[in-house]
Design a protein around this motif. Sequence first.
Motif, mmCIF file in Angstrom:
data_model
loop_
_atom_site.group_PDB
_atom_site.id
_atom_site.type_symbol
_atom_site.label_atom_id
_atom_site.label_comp_id
_atom_site.label_asym_id
_atom_site.label_seq_id
_atom_site.Cartn_x
_atom_site.Cartn_y
_atom_site.Cartn_z
ATOM 1 N N CYS A 96 0.762 -1.421 0.084
ATOM 2 C CA CYS A 96 0.247 -0.195 0.090
ATOM 3 C C CYS A 96 1.229 1.336 -0.188
ATOM 4 C CB CYS A 96 -0.907 -0.086 1.525
ATOM 5 S SG CYS A 96 -2.288 0.777 1.020
ATOM 6 N N PRO A 97 1.376 1.721 -1.435
ATOM 7 C CA PRO A 97 2.446 2.585 -1.461
ATOM 8 C C PRO A 97 1.726 4.172 -1.004
ATOM 9 C CG PRO A 97 1.406 2.249 -3.559
ATOM 10 C CD PRO A 97 0.694 1.655 -2.739
ATOM 11 N N GLU A 98 2.482 5.202 -0.048
ATOM 12 C CA GLU A 98 3.004 6.245 0.002
ATOM 13 C C GLU A 98 1.546 7.191 -0.256
ATOM 14 O OE1 GLU A 98 6.076 8.023 0.896
ATOM 15 O OE2 GLU A 98 5.557 9.785 2.250
ATOM 16 N N ARG A 99 0.792 7.904 0.192
ATOM 17 C CA ARG A 99 -0.130 8.538 -0.305
ATOM 18 C C ARG A 99 -0.972 8.176 -1.358
ATOM 19 N NH1 ARG A 99 1.762 14.021 1.306
ATOM 20 N NH2 ARG A 99 4.146 13.713 1.737
ATOM 21 N N ARG A 100 -0.966 6.552 -1.682
ATOM 22 C CA ARG A 100 -2.478 6.236 -2.163
ATOM 23 C C ARG A 100 -3.605 6.978 -1.452
ATOM 24 N NH1 ARG A 100 -3.176 0.534 -4.090
ATOM 25 N NH2 ARG A 100 -1.438 1.110 -4.942
ATOM 26 N N ARG A 101 -4.211 6.639 -3.032
ATOM 27 C CA ARG A 101 -6.199 7.272 -2.786
ATOM 28 C C ARG A 101 -6.829 6.483 -3.389
ATOM 29 N NH1 ARG A 101 -5.243 10.102 0.949
ATOM 30 N NH2 ARG A 101 -5.211 12.350 0.945
ATOM 31 N N ALA A 159 -7.704 3.930 1.226
ATOM 32 C CA ALA A 159 -6.784 3.036 0.112
ATOM 33 C C ALA A 159 -5.948 1.918 1.482
ATOM 34 C CB ALA A 159 -5.321 3.860 0.765
ATOM 35 N N THR A 160 -6.250 1.718 2.737
ATOM 36 C CA THR A 160 -5.433 0.774 3.254
ATOM 37 C C THR A 160 -6.306 -0.609 3.405
ATOM 38 O OG1 THR A 160 -4.492 2.656 4.926
ATOM 39 C CG2 THR A 160 -4.500 -0.284 5.578
ATOM 40 N N ALA A 161 -7.689 -0.365 3.136
ATOM 41 C CA ALA A 161 -8.492 -1.199 3.756
ATOM 42 C C ALA A 161 -9.029 -2.027 1.831
ATOM 43 C CB ALA A 161 -9.977 -0.472 3.923
ATOM 44 N N ASP A 174 2.587 1.678 3.635
ATOM 45 C CA ASP A 174 4.210 3.177 3.750
ATOM 46 C C ASP A 174 3.393 4.294 4.568
ATOM 47 O OD1 ASP A 174 5.970 4.837 3.520
ATOM 48 O OD2 ASP A 174 6.077 4.180 0.804
ATOM 49 N N GLU A 175 4.062 4.980 4.803
ATOM 50 C CA GLU A 175 2.659 5.459 5.582
ATOM 51 C C GLU A 175 1.272 5.931 6.767
ATOM 52 O OE1 GLU A 175 5.431 8.342 7.304
ATOM 53 O OE2 GLU A 175 7.054 8.684 5.987
ATOM 54 N N PRO A 176 0.713 4.912 6.678
ATOM 55 C CA PRO A 176 -0.896 5.682 6.595
ATOM 56 C C PRO A 176 -1.342 6.577 7.461
ATOM 57 C CG PRO A 176 -0.186 3.310 8.113
ATOM 58 C CD PRO A 176 1.068 3.954 7.149
ATOM 59 N N SER A 177 -0.051 6.767 8.348
ATOM 60 C CA SER A 177 -0.944 7.780 9.277
ATOM 61 C C SER A 177 -0.827 9.108 8.657
ATOM 62 C CB SER A 177 -0.780 7.848 10.471
ATOM 63 O OG SER A 177 1.063 8.341 10.813
ATOM 64 N N LEU A 178 0.249 9.524 7.230
ATOM 65 C CA LEU A 178 0.652 10.531 7.377
ATOM 66 C C LEU A 178 -0.752 11.653 7.216
ATOM 67 C CD1 LEU A 178 3.091 11.549 5.846
ATOM 68 C CD2 LEU A 178 2.414 11.330 3.663
ATOM 69 N N GLY A 179 0.190 12.881 7.804
ATOM 70 C CA GLY A 179 -1.896 13.890 7.497
ATOM 71 C C GLY A 179 -2.424 13.444 8.129
ATOM 72 N N LEU A 203 4.895 -5.138 7.782
ATOM 73 C CA LEU A 203 5.999 -4.306 7.549
ATOM 74 C C LEU A 203 5.336 -3.738 7.018
ATOM 75 C CD1 LEU A 203 9.258 -4.151 6.895
ATOM 76 C CD2 LEU A 203 8.970 -4.645 4.711
ATOM 77 N N LEU A 204 5.883 -2.300 8.437
ATOM 78 C CA LEU A 204 5.326 -1.004 8.326
ATOM 79 C C LEU A 204 6.320 0.474 8.247
ATOM 80 C CD1 LEU A 204 2.376 1.184 9.077
ATOM 81 C CD2 LEU A 204 2.933 0.808 11.292
ATOM 82 N N VAL A 205 6.510 0.747 7.126
ATOM 83 C CA VAL A 205 6.418 2.344 7.337
ATOM 84 C C VAL A 205 6.401 3.632 8.059
ATOM 85 C CG1 VAL A 205 7.600 3.744 5.695
ATOM 86 C CG2 VAL A 205 7.826 1.299 5.507
ATOM 87 N N GLU A 206 6.748 3.785 9.362
ATOM 88 C CA GLU A 206 6.031 5.121 9.519
ATOM 89 C C GLU A 206 7.117 6.598 10.348
ATOM 90 O OE1 GLU A 206 1.928 5.516 9.658
ATOM 91 O OE2 GLU A 206 3.649 7.153 11.134
#
Length: 249
Positions: A96-101, A159-161, A174-179, A203-206
């Motif tokens: 799930c990439p960063e800023r996925r919409r 997006a995560t769902a 990738d950065e699911p909590s961004l903003g 594997l979580l990037v945060e």
Amino acid sequence: MPLLEVKNLSVRYDKAQILNGVSLAVDDGEFVGLVGPNGAGKSTLLRAISGLVRFEERMKRGTAGDIVLEGEVRLAGERIDPLPAHEIRMRGLVHCPERRRPFRELSVLENLLAGAFLSSNKAETKRRLERALALFPRLAERRSQVAGTLSGGEQQMLATARSLMFDARLLAIDEPSLGLAPKIREELFAAIRKIHDGGVPVLLVEQEVGQVFKMADRNYVLSQGRIIGEGSGASLMANETLRAGYLGL
Ligand SMILES: Nc1ncnc2c1ncn2[C@@H]1O[C@H](COP(=O)(O)OP(=O)(O)OP(=O)(O)O)[C@@H](O)[C@H]1O
Ligand SMILES: [Mg+2]
């Protein structure tokens, strides 16, 4: 044998060396955090693992400077780094990439179902849909709402769902909590924890290092394209150089 094994992975965009001999592993059942400062190469690492860097390499070679990817990525022992991104996802590595919409014009339900096209089995699709909605009650309430009218945080949840509509052997987020506002961030982390409790390795990037350290069994610290630390949150926090210099805690 680790579920995911990255060996000596390097990525270079033209003259910029973004990843430099990165090795890491995720075992079955594990929750692994990947943290590090902005620009460290965290997203590039996930994109290299899921085949997106290879995709860029194929599309751009000779036009926008060279993209070079070296090293090995194995999923359950098998090399996946030469494979195209869709094949890697078919094998169960879901990114799930960063800023996925989500798709703005589609409803919440339609967005989730658009992630399920790989499963022709209707009962299975229904099961995955119910799982995704159960994990994200906020989305369940808004299932008929058009995604473009959801709040930014709700869109990020969607997006995560959507990633859950693929049967993941490993979920790389990738950065699911961004903003996100604190409340929605908590809901999102709770959902990710439940996904892991349900048996999916993560594997979580945060950026939220404290949160990652609470959830993850083990973590890697990436800086300037190299792994500079590995261990439990507590052991990394006990390392003063890492804590003050790289973790921002
Ligand atoms: N396609 C590309 N072409 C050239 N340089 C790139 C490309 N993608 C990323 N980079 C560079 O690679 C470096 C690492 O970027 P990356 O997005 O992987 O960092 P990150 O650790 O995810 O940072 P952040 O925490 O800000 O999301 C950055 O300097 C970025 O500018
Ligand atoms: Mg990033």
